[in-house]
Design a protein around this motif. Structure first.
Motif, PDB file in Angstrom:
ATOM      1  N   UNK A 117     -10.983  -1.241  15.463  1.00 35.37           N
ATOM      2  CA  UNK A 117      -9.846  -0.453  15.011  1.00 35.37           C
ATOM      3  C   UNK A 117     -10.287   0.911  14.514  1.00 35.37           C
ATOM      4  N   UNK A 118      -9.324   1.689  14.057  1.00 32.08           N
ATOM      5  CA  UNK A 118      -9.596   3.024  13.533  1.00 32.08           C
ATOM      6  C   UNK A 118      -8.863   3.205  12.200  1.00 32.08           C
ATOM      7  N   UNK A 119      -9.301   4.222  11.460  1.00 29.29           N
ATOM      8  CA  UNK A 119      -8.694   4.555  10.173  1.00 29.29           C
ATOM      9  C   UNK A 119      -8.483   6.060  10.127  1.00 29.29           C
ATOM     10  N   UNK A 133      -5.534  11.211   1.601  1.00 31.68           N
ATOM     11  CA  UNK A 133      -4.750  10.005   1.877  1.00 31.68           C
ATOM     12  C   UNK A 133      -5.443   9.232   2.994  1.00 31.68           C
ATOM     13  N   UNK A 134      -5.789   7.993   2.701  1.00 27.29           N
ATOM     14  CA  UNK A 134      -6.331   7.091   3.722  1.00 27.29           C
ATOM     15  C   UNK A 134      -5.201   6.172   4.168  1.00 27.29           C
ATOM     16  N   UNK A 135      -5.189   5.824   5.430  1.00 25.02           N
ATOM     17  CA  UNK A 135      -4.149   4.944   5.959  1.00 25.02           C
ATOM     18  C   UNK A 135      -4.440   3.511   5.517  1.00 25.02           C
ATOM     19  N   UNK A 136      -3.738   3.075   4.494  1.00 25.38           N
ATOM     20  CA  UNK A 136      -3.988   1.743   3.933  1.00 25.38           C
ATOM     21  C   UNK A 136      -3.550   0.624   4.872  1.00 25.38           C
ATOM     22  N   UNK A 137      -2.576   0.881   5.722  1.00 25.17           N
ATOM     23  CA  UNK A 137      -2.153  -0.142   6.684  1.00 25.17           C
ATOM     24  C   UNK A 137      -3.280  -0.400   7.686  1.00 25.17           C
ATOM     25  N   UNK A 138      -3.930   0.671   8.129  1.00 26.46           N
ATOM     26  CA  UNK A 138      -5.064   0.499   9.045  1.00 26.46           C
ATOM     27  C   UNK A 138      -6.232  -0.188   8.344  1.00 26.46           C
ATOM     28  N   UNK A 176      -9.353  -5.325   7.739  1.00 24.91           N
ATOM     29  CA  UNK A 176      -9.877  -6.349   6.827  1.00 24.91           C
ATOM     30  C   UNK A 176      -9.052  -7.630   6.842  1.00 24.91           C
ATOM     31  N   UNK A 177      -8.087  -7.715   7.746  1.00 24.69           N
ATOM     32  CA  UNK A 177      -7.227  -8.897   7.879  1.00 24.69           C
ATOM     33  C   UNK A 177      -6.576  -9.268   6.549  1.00 24.69           C
ATOM     34  N   UNK A 183      -0.697  -4.484   0.569  1.00 24.53           N
ATOM     35  CA  UNK A 183      -0.626  -4.446  -0.902  1.00 24.53           C
ATOM     36  C   UNK A 183      -1.949  -4.848  -1.528  1.00 24.53           C
ATOM     37  N   UNK A 184      -2.645  -5.800  -0.929  1.00 25.15           N
ATOM     38  CA  UNK A 184      -3.948  -6.231  -1.457  1.00 25.15           C
ATOM     39  C   UNK A 184      -4.971  -5.099  -1.335  1.00 25.15           C
ATOM     40  N   UNK A 185      -4.924  -4.367  -0.237  1.00 23.67           N
ATOM     41  CA  UNK A 185      -5.843  -3.241  -0.045  1.00 23.67           C
ATOM     42  C   UNK A 185      -5.498  -2.130  -1.026  1.00 23.67           C
ATOM     43  N   UNK A 186      -4.228  -1.841  -1.198  1.00 26.05           N
ATOM     44  CA  UNK A 186      -3.805  -0.804  -2.150  1.00 26.05           C
ATOM     45  C   UNK A 186      -4.278  -1.135  -3.555  1.00 26.05           C
ATOM     46  N   UNK A 187      -4.226  -2.407  -3.909  1.00 28.04           N
ATOM     47  CA  UNK A 187      -4.679  -2.821  -5.250  1.00 28.04           C
ATOM     48  C   UNK A 187      -6.180  -2.595  -5.445  1.00 28.04           C
ATOM     49  N   UNK A 188      -6.947  -2.594  -4.343  1.00 31.48           N
ATOM     50  CA  UNK A 188      -8.399  -2.407  -4.455  1.00 31.48           C
ATOM     51  C   UNK A 188      -8.811  -0.948  -4.440  1.00 31.48           C
TER      52      UNK A 188
END
Length: 126
Positions: A81-83, A102-107, A112-113, A117-122
């Motif tokens: 994938x890409x970010x 701004x990093x694309x948190x959805x990507x 990271x499967x 929301x879990x990625x945003x929290x980290x």
């Protein structure tokens, strides 16, 4: 300045990026504002934890006077994938005064499967 950002996020070379930033510069990302190299270390550490080592596969830069918008697409070496990552830089033509990123948190979540929301929290917060 573009090379400094790319080298920081692909090789972990914070020294060159720090050398390009004014002492009073700040880095704003995901509703948090960071001052100083210790905070930049935290941002890079978080990036490598989520994305791993990456290569830049495309970039675009728009410059107007003392402002730059830098759009980078990273490809992790050990994930599929890409970010996308966007940086708004204010400069004095030689040094960076401020960065809004701004990093694309959805990507990042997809790589990271995980749930976005879990990625945003980290992500680093103030």
């Amino acid at each position: 300045m573009l090379d400094s950002i790319i080298n920081a996020f692909t090789q972990g070379d914070l020294a060159d990026l720090n050398a390009k930033m004014l002492h009073s510069a700040y880095w704003e990302q995901h509703n948090a504002k960071f001052y100083g190299s210790e905070k930049l270390n935290m941002i890079l550490g978080n990036w490598f934890a989520l994305a791993g080592k990456c290569n830049v596969i495309s970039h675009q830069t728009v410059k107007q006077n003392k402002h730059y918008v830098v759009y980078l697409t990273f490809e992790p070496t050990n994930k599929n994938g890409t970010i996308d990552y966007v940086f708004w830089l204010e400069t004095n033509q030689l040094m960076i005064k401020s960065v809004v990123a701004i990093a694309d948190t959805v990507q990042l979540a997809a790589l990271n499967h995980k749930n976005p929301d879990k990625v945003s929290d980290k992500l680093p917060s103030a």
